[in-house]
Design an enzyme around this catalytic site. Sequence first.
Site, PDB file in Angstrom:
ATOM      1  N   SER A 156       5.034 -10.701   2.555  1.00 60.68           N
ATOM      2  CA  SER A 156       5.993  -9.843   1.854  1.00 60.68           C
ATOM      3  C   SER A 156       6.993  -9.350   2.884  1.00 60.68           C
ATOM      4  O   SER A 156       6.708  -9.380   4.102  1.00 60.68           O
ATOM      5  CB  SER A 156       5.237  -8.644   1.269  1.00 60.68           C
ATOM      6  OG  SER A 156       6.130  -7.634   0.845  1.00 60.68           O
ATOM      7  N   TYR A 169      -1.166  -1.806   1.366  1.00 60.87           N
ATOM      8  CA  TYR A 169      -0.396  -3.041   1.146  1.00 60.87           C
ATOM      9  C   TYR A 169       0.368  -3.425   2.411  1.00 60.87           C
ATOM     10  O   TYR A 169       0.330  -4.576   2.851  1.00 60.87           O
ATOM     11  CB  TYR A 169       0.572  -2.807  -0.022  1.00 60.87           C
ATOM     12  CG  TYR A 169       1.302  -4.035  -0.509  1.00 60.87           C
ATOM     13  CD1 TYR A 169       0.723  -4.883  -1.457  1.00 60.87           C
ATOM     14  CD2 TYR A 169       2.583  -4.340  -0.061  1.00 60.87           C
ATOM     15  CE1 TYR A 169       1.400  -6.010  -1.920  1.00 60.87           C
ATOM     16  CE2 TYR A 169       3.259  -5.458  -0.526  1.00 60.87           C
ATOM     17  CZ  TYR A 169       2.660  -6.289  -1.457  1.00 60.87           C
ATOM     18  OH  TYR A 169       3.344  -7.397  -1.919  1.00 60.87           O
TER      19      TYR A 169
END
Length: 274
Positions: A156, A169
């Site tokens: 990401s 995350y």
Amino acid sequence: MRMTPMENAYHPTGSLNGKTALVTGSTSGIGLGIARAFAAAGARLVLNGLGPADEMEHLRAKLEEEHGTHVIYSDADMSNPASIERMVTEARDAFGRIDILVNNAGIQHVAPLESFPVDKWDLILAINLSSAFHTTRLALASMRENGWGRIINVASAHGLVASPYKSAYVAAKHAIVGLTKVTALETAEQGITCNAICPGYVYTPLVEAQIEGQAKAHNLPRERVVRDVLLAQQPNKTFATVEQMGAIAVFLASEGAASITGAALAADGGWTAH
Ligand code: NAD
């Protein structure tokens, strides 16, 4: 804000003929986009993800029919190492080899550090990070035997930069970029590459849930949440598509990408160029 329609993506027919690809979390969103692109390029597939058995079978059969390739489905839970081991064994039993591994399964939870639920931290680290360690360690034998392999980790932009309230995350995504580099170094002489794709916002069910959550939390209209909250850091103000992610994965799996390894490839509309 522009929503990009279906793309003329790069899925050269036949470019992955004879290859077997295992894509974790491929029953929805980016994983499904990658699985479709691989099937369109001729790969045999192991689909994986959570969902009702009849829906999973429908998806598997449809992919097989649409692309004339062999597709199996594994219900393995990416938070459970024994379940991951079973999936890799099933894949090798069905196809005899794993050529391409895409570690894509992932979940999100947003909360300040002090109130971040401990069980959510553990689950995010297990699914978004540790599952990739397990699949990689288990799939490498097949790739080394064949002297060819492609490992693609869906990280990401949050593997490169941080945002508040996403501690687990961001930690997991930074760590998977590190795992990508180590895997690349340990396999570089065996025809195997390992790279991370670092997308900004891609329009998927995971993002739709965030739009709804933020709209409710801030009492803002949906359009403003998209432009001013979600895409605040993304200069092109445009969600990427799952078709674009599929095209990037097909390229990384191709012969043309043989010398790209250990890279964290930003696909983020300029986010990390700031
Ligand atoms: P999604 O929710 O649409 O799909 C997630 C997939 O993972 C589904 O198939 C789901 O069944 C599967 N999954 C979830 N938990 C699982 C488990 N325990 N075991 C097996 N499968 C499980 O999400 P998405 O947006 O397509 O995200 C896919 C990946 O891309 C994630 O790693 C995410 O962090 C990453 N990513 C997404 C975006 C985005 O904007 N959507 C941006 C950057 C990175």
